[in-house]
Motif scaffolding. Structure first.
Motif, short mmCIF file in Angstrom:
data_model
loop_
_atom_site.label_atom_id
_atom_site.label_comp_id
_atom_site.label_asym_id
_atom_site.label_seq_id
_atom_site.Cartn_x
_atom_site.Cartn_y
_atom_site.Cartn_z
N LEU A 178 -9.79 -12.97 -20.84
CA LEU A 178 -9.28 -11.96 -21.76
C LEU A 178 -9.46 -10.53 -21.27
O LEU A 178 -8.57 -9.72 -21.36
N HIS A 179 -10.65 -10.24 -20.75
CA HIS A 179 -10.95 -8.85 -20.41
C HIS A 179 -10.81 -8.56 -18.91
O HIS A 179 -11.40 -7.61 -18.40
N GLN A 180 -10.01 -9.39 -18.26
CA GLN A 180 -9.78 -9.26 -16.82
C GLN A 180 -9.27 -7.86 -16.42
O GLN A 180 -8.44 -7.27 -17.10
N ARG A 181 -9.78 -7.37 -15.30
CA ARG A 181 -9.33 -6.07 -14.78
C ARG A 181 -8.50 -6.29 -13.52
O ARG A 181 -8.74 -7.24 -12.78
N VAL A 182 -7.56 -5.38 -13.30
CA VAL A 182 -6.75 -5.44 -12.07
C VAL A 182 -6.48 -4.04 -11.56
O VAL A 182 -6.40 -3.09 -12.35
N PRO A 183 -6.32 -3.90 -10.23
CA PRO A 183 -5.85 -2.60 -9.71
C PRO A 183 -4.46 -2.34 -10.28
O PRO A 183 -3.69 -3.29 -10.51
N PHE A 184 -4.12 -1.09 -10.49
CA PHE A 184 -2.87 -0.78 -11.21
C PHE A 184 -2.16 0.40 -10.57
O PHE A 184 -2.73 1.48 -10.39
N VAL A 185 -0.91 0.18 -10.21
CA VAL A 185 -0.06 1.22 -9.61
C VAL A 185 1.27 1.15 -10.34
O VAL A 185 1.94 0.12 -10.30
N CYS A 186 1.65 2.22 -11.04
CA CYS A 186 2.78 2.09 -11.96
C CYS A 186 3.54 3.41 -12.09
O CYS A 186 2.92 4.47 -12.23
N GLY A 187 4.86 3.34 -12.04
CA GLY A 187 5.62 4.57 -12.25
C GLY A 187 7.00 4.52 -11.63
O GLY A 187 7.64 3.46 -11.59
N SER A 188 7.44 5.65 -11.10
CA SER A 188 8.77 5.75 -10.50
C SER A 188 8.88 4.76 -9.34
O SER A 188 7.98 4.66 -8.50
N LYS A 189 10.02 4.06 -9.31
CA LYS A 189 10.20 2.94 -8.39
C LYS A 189 9.91 3.31 -6.93
O LYS A 189 9.16 2.63 -6.24
N ASN A 190 10.50 4.38 -6.47
CA ASN A 190 10.35 4.72 -5.05
C ASN A 190 8.91 5.08 -4.70
O ASN A 190 8.45 4.84 -3.58
N MET A 191 8.20 5.65 -5.65
CA MET A 191 6.79 5.99 -5.38
C MET A 191 5.94 4.72 -5.31
O MET A 191 5.08 4.58 -4.44
N VAL A 192 6.19 3.77 -6.23
CA VAL A 192 5.42 2.52 -6.20
C VAL A 192 5.75 1.75 -4.91
O VAL A 192 4.86 1.19 -4.26
N ASN A 193 7.03 1.75 -4.54
CA ASN A 193 7.41 1.09 -3.29
C ASN A 193 6.66 1.69 -2.10
O ASN A 193 6.22 0.98 -1.20
N LYS A 194 6.50 3.00 -2.12
CA LYS A 194 5.81 3.69 -1.02
C LYS A 194 4.34 3.26 -0.97
O LYS A 194 3.79 3.01 0.10
N VAL A 195 3.70 3.18 -2.14
CA VAL A 195 2.29 2.74 -2.17
C VAL A 195 2.18 1.32 -1.61
O VAL A 195 1.30 1.03 -0.79
N GLU A 196 3.09 0.45 -2.01
CA GLU A 196 3.05 -0.93 -1.51
C GLU A 196 3.22 -0.96 0.01
O GLU A 196 2.57 -1.75 0.70
N GLU A 197 4.09 -0.10 0.49
CA GLU A 197 4.30 -0.01 1.95
C GLU A 197 2.99 0.40 2.65
O GLU A 197 2.58 -0.20 3.64
N PHE A 198 2.29 1.39 2.07
CA PHE A 198 1.02 1.83 2.65
C PHE A 198 -0.05 0.74 2.55
O PHE A 198 -0.86 0.57 3.45
N MET A 199 -0.05 0.00 1.43
CA MET A 199 -1.04 -1.07 1.27
C MET A 199 -0.80 -2.18 2.29
O MET A 199 -1.74 -2.72 2.86
N ARG A 200 0.47 -2.51 2.50
CA ARG A 200 0.78 -3.55 3.50
C ARG A 200 0.35 -3.09 4.89
O ARG A 200 -0.16 -3.84 5.69
N LYS A 201 0.57 -1.80 5.16
CA LYS A 201 0.30 -1.28 6.51
C LYS A 201 -1.21 -1.08 6.74
O LYS A 201 -1.73 -1.45 7.79
N TYR A 202 -1.90 -0.49 5.77
CA TYR A 202 -3.31 -0.12 6.01
C TYR A 202 -4.31 -1.00 5.26
O TYR A 202 -5.49 -0.99 5.58
N GLY A 203 -3.85 -1.67 4.20
CA GLY A 203 -4.71 -2.60 3.45
C GLY A 203 -5.92 -1.94 2.84
O GLY A 203 -5.89 -0.79 2.42
N GLU A 204 -7.02 -2.71 2.82
CA GLU A 204 -8.23 -2.26 2.12
C GLU A 204 -9.02 -1.30 2.98
O GLU A 204 -10.09 -0.89 2.67
#
Ligand code: AHG
Ligand code: MN
Ligand code: MN
Length: 336
Positions: A310-336
């Motif tokens: 019920l009280h599960q937490r998750v990382p959250f990235v939300c908003g304008s499509k192109n900005m979220v796409n950019k974050v995902e691109e950076f996460m794929r490239k640089y990761g943790e």
């Protein structure tokens, strides 16, 4: 858009037929949330008077205990939904476990469960900064007429039938979706009526604002650090600027209107992120997607995350499509 002035009550009735399994139940449920929101709004607006009228923990003039606003909001939403016998179960950020309604009555036919963050941004209350309420609605998966079970609440965000928020800001607004776009209603406090003020709300595809608690920067995954630096770098003609209220509802609302991204990544203090999947991330993700925006945990769609508690937490990235796409691109490239 027609020029007709429409109240939230009228809008709910006129759009009832667009609900997939329309029986009036979902309309009544949204009506109850509207009612509870007005009651909570009234109390939120008096928050500054607490110092002179009595602080939380004190006793007021009627001999009632003064409550913290998050406790008050929690009680009001639960009471309204329970007393009007509209849902079969409620889960709240403020409660340890879910609440089963009418579980002893075999005749009750209610099929919806509600999950709420009754008061979001609670650290802003004492300083007169906007707070909010977030709600999320699902059809139960267990048979009607039986007590609700945990699995009625642990559904993927993609199963939501409705979600919304109330922002108690310079104006109070109720913004919600039933899967047919997002509409925003502004409260006229003089007469207690919400009017359709923001029909068909949409995130601009590109935004300029990034909202993140940069105090946690050293803790962020490398992909997020690189993205923040990307937003800050002077090179080229980057338009980005930072805005962070510290109240998800308010930051999201501004970003949806002006274009932007909200991020709460994982960190050593919050190894899974801070925000709650069921009460905060999924409803905001549903609204974002319905408003031409996007929501993810940095890698996968928020609403595809399989809930396990019920009280599960998750990382959250939300908003304008192109900005979220950019974050995902950076996460794929640089990761943790
Ligand atoms: P809540 O008041 O319901 O606990 O939620 C607070 C959340 C969210 O609204 C806000 O964006 C975030 O926590 C702020 O966290 P930090 O103070 O860590 O930035
Ligand atoms: Mn919250
Ligand atoms: Mn809260």
């Amino acid at each position: 858009m027609s020029n007709k002035i429409q109240t939230l009550g009228e809008f709910i009735i006129e759009n009832q037929d667009s609900f997939q399994f329309s029986s009036g139940e979902l309309s009544r449920l949204i009506n109850s949330i509207r009612l509870a929101a007005k009651v909570v709004n009234h109390e939120v607006n008096k928050a500054g008077l607490v110092d002179i009228l009595g602080a939380a923990g004190d006793t007021n003039i009627q001999g009632e205990d003064q409550q913290k606003l998050d406790v008050y909001a929690n009680e009001k939403f639960i009471q309204t939904l329970t007393k009007r016998n509209i849902v079969c179960g409620i889960a709240s950020e403020e409660e340890d476990s879910f609440i089963s309604i009418n579980s002893q009555d075999e005749n009750h036919q209610n099929k919806y469960v509600v999950l709420i963050d009754p008061l979001d941004g609670s650290s802003n209350i004492d300083v007169n900064v906007s707070v909010g309420t977030i709600f999320s609605i699902y059809r139960r998966v267990t048979p009607v007429g039986t007590p609700v079970q945990l699995k009625d609440f642990l559904q993927k965000g993609s199963e939501q039938v409705a979600a919304g928020y109330v922002v108690y800001g310079t104006s109070t607004m109720l913004v919600y979706t039933t899967g047919h776009g997002v509409n925003g209603f502004t409260l006229n406090p003089a007469i207690g009526t919400f009017y359709l003020s923001h029909p068909k709300m949409e995130f601009p595809e590109d935004g300029t604002m990034y909202s993140v608690n940069e105090g946690n920067y050293l803790d962020f995954p490398l992909g997020i650090k690189k993205y923040i630096k990307y937003c800050q770098e002077e090179e080229g003609d980057r338009p980005y600027t930072s805005r962070y209220i510290g109240s998800l509802v308010s930051d999201f609302h501004r970003n949806m209107i002006k274009g932007g991204i909200y991020m709460y990544p994982k960190g050593s203090r919050n190894p899974d992120g801070k925000l709650r999947l069921l009460y905060e991330c999924n409803p905001m993700a549903f609204i974002a997607e319905q408003a031409n925006g996007k929501s993810s945990d940095g890698y996968i769609r928020t609403m595809d995350v399989e809930p396990t508690e019920l009280h599960q937490r998750v990382p959250f990235v939300c908003g304008s499509k192109n900005m979220v796409n950019k974050v995902e691109e950076f996460m794929r490239k640089y990761g943790e």
